[in-house]
Design a protein around this motif. Sequence first.
Motif, PDB file in Angstrom:
ATOM      1  N   ASN A 191       0.834  -1.211   0.000  1.00 19.01           N
ATOM      2  CA  ASN A 191       0.000   0.000   0.000  1.00 19.01           C
ATOM      3  C   ASN A 191       0.864   1.254   0.000  1.00 19.01           C
ATOM      4  OD1 ASN A 191      -2.547  -1.348   0.123  1.00 19.01           O
ATOM      5  ND2 ASN A 191      -2.139  -1.777   2.278  1.00 19.01           N
ATOM      6  N   THR A 192       1.416   1.553  -1.171  1.00 13.47           N
ATOM      7  CA  THR A 192       2.186   2.779  -1.330  1.00 13.47           C
ATOM      8  C   THR A 192       2.310   3.064  -2.818  1.00 13.47           C
ATOM      9  OG1 THR A 192       4.251   3.928  -0.732  1.00 13.47           O
ATOM     10  CG2 THR A 192       4.431   1.611  -1.416  1.00 13.47           C
ATOM     11  N   ASN A 251       6.005  -0.720   4.812  1.00  8.47           N
ATOM     12  CA  ASN A 251       4.957  -0.243   5.726  1.00  8.47           C
ATOM     13  C   ASN A 251       5.479   0.837   6.659  1.00  8.47           C
ATOM     14  OD1 ASN A 251       2.944  -1.908   4.716  1.00  8.47           O
ATOM     15  ND2 ASN A 251       3.390  -3.569   6.137  1.00  8.47           N
ATOM     16  N   GLU A 309       6.203   3.998   4.673  1.00 10.77           N
ATOM     17  CA  GLU A 309       4.949   4.665   4.330  1.00 10.77           C
ATOM     18  C   GLU A 309       4.361   5.375   5.557  1.00 10.77           C
ATOM     19  OE1 GLU A 309       1.891   5.972   1.835  1.00 10.77           O
ATOM     20  OE2 GLU A 309       3.876   5.148   1.449  1.00 10.77           O
ATOM     21  N   SER A 310       4.461   4.711   6.718  1.00 13.75           N
ATOM     22  CA  SER A 310       3.997   5.337   7.963  1.00 13.75           C
ATOM     23  C   SER A 310       4.778   6.608   8.237  1.00 13.75           C
ATOM     24  CB  SER A 310       4.166   4.363   9.132  1.00 13.75           C
ATOM     25  OG  SER A 310       3.370   3.216   8.945  1.00 13.75           O
ATOM     26  N   ARG A 333       6.347   8.472   6.020  1.00 16.89           N
ATOM     27  CA  ARG A 333       5.958   9.492   5.045  1.00 16.89           C
ATOM     28  C   ARG A 333       4.665  10.185   5.445  1.00 16.89           C
ATOM     29  NH1 ARG A 333       8.608   6.209   1.168  1.00 16.89           N
ATOM     30  NH2 ARG A 333       6.909   4.719   1.157  1.00 16.89           N
ATOM     31  N   LYS A 334       3.708   9.393   5.927  1.00 21.71           N
ATOM     32  CA  LYS A 334       2.426   9.976   6.350  1.00 21.71           C
ATOM     33  C   LYS A 334       2.617  10.906   7.539  1.00 21.71           C
ATOM     34  CE  LYS A 334      -0.549   6.249   4.658  1.00 21.71           C
ATOM     35  NZ  LYS A 334      -1.492   5.156   5.021  1.00 21.71           N
ATOM     36  N   GLU A 335       3.434  10.467   8.499  1.00 22.05           N
ATOM     37  CA  GLU A 335       3.673  11.304   9.677  1.00 22.05           C
ATOM     38  C   GLU A 335       4.441  12.564   9.301  1.00 22.05           C
ATOM     39  OE1 GLU A 335       2.214  10.869  12.440  1.00 22.05           O
ATOM     40  OE2 GLU A 335       1.352   8.976  11.805  1.00 22.05           O
ATOM     41  N   GLU A 336       5.400  12.419   8.379  1.00 21.50           N
ATOM     42  CA  GLU A 336       6.147  13.592   7.917  1.00 21.50           C
ATOM     43  C   GLU A 336       5.236  14.544   7.161  1.00 21.50           C
ATOM     44  OE1 GLU A 336      10.698  11.897   7.360  1.00 21.50           O
ATOM     45  OE2 GLU A 336       9.296  11.785   5.685  1.00 21.50           O
ATOM     46  N   SER A 337       4.281  13.973   6.409  1.00 23.47           N
ATOM     47  CA  SER A 337       3.316  14.804   5.694  1.00 23.47           C
ATOM     48  C   SER A 337       2.438  15.577   6.672  1.00 23.47           C
ATOM     49  CB  SER A 337       2.448  13.934   4.784  1.00 23.47           C
ATOM     50  OG  SER A 337       1.461  14.713   4.131  1.00 23.47           O
ATOM     51  N   LYS A 338       1.989  14.882   7.748  1.00 22.59           N
ATOM     52  CA  LYS A 338       1.178  15.554   8.776  1.00 22.59           C
ATOM     53  C   LYS A 338       1.994  16.648   9.461  1.00 22.59           C
ATOM     54  CE  LYS A 338      -1.681  11.495   9.875  1.00 22.59           C
ATOM     55  NZ  LYS A 338      -2.012  10.506  10.936  1.00 22.59           N
ATOM     56  N   GLU A 379       2.230  19.583   7.242  1.00 22.38           N
ATOM     57  CA  GLU A 379       0.958  20.313   7.245  1.00 22.38           C
ATOM     58  C   GLU A 379       0.832  21.165   8.505  1.00 22.38           C
ATOM     59  OE1 GLU A 379      -2.133  17.471   6.820  1.00 22.38           O
ATOM     60  OE2 GLU A 379      -1.657  16.983   4.732  1.00 22.38           O
TER      61      GLU A 379
END
Length: 223
Positions: free
Chosen positions: A41-42, A133, A136-137, A139-144, A147
């Motif tokens: 899932n990426t 995984n 990807e986690s 990346r999501k946290e870095e994206s948050k 933001e």
Amino acid sequence: MKSLLLGIFIFIAYVPLSAQVFSGLAEIDKAKKEGFYTYLNTEEKNVTNAWKEYLKKTGTVDAGRAGSIHVDQARISSISDNPINLLSIITEEKNKIKLFVSMRVGPDNYIQTGHEKFKEASQWLEEFAQIINLQESLRKEESKLAELKSAQFKNQRYAERLVRELDSNKRQTELLTKKLEETRIEKEKILANQEQNKLDQKANELALEQQIKQVQSAKSKVK
């Protein structure tokens, strides 16, 4: 900051640490190959870059035709004591990334379901899935985090703008207050001049009446 780090830790703690591995066939370099695969899932580019890095530990990584990635003499001690001919291809299926791996450990001997090394090969592929995984986690946290930083920056800029607006409002208020004071003084002068004008008019009327009487008295004497 502590709450953010705790959130990242909790998020990563719930990342699935195992992936389903299936046997199958895939076309690699225009030839059907037996092997096994999993879904990730990426984004495809993330898998491609990470997969090449993962394979570097096994030997020299080369790119084949149509996006294939292979290691001709892969050394994976957990699977085989001898070099393995490893071919792989990364494709997209139903919004998921499919990583297919073909391992030939001997003449016409490919690892798939039922093979004595299928478990070890699956675990080896699952280890890569864990890496994906976790990446990807992250990346999501870095994206948050990005933001939140962006929102904080916008709030700071807005706060600075409000300070400037308040300062401008203060200057305008001071100018208006000064103008109101000048207008008040000017009004008092006008009112004072108005009262003086009334007095002057009254005095002039009295003087006019008196002068008329003087003129009439002078006329009567001339007759």
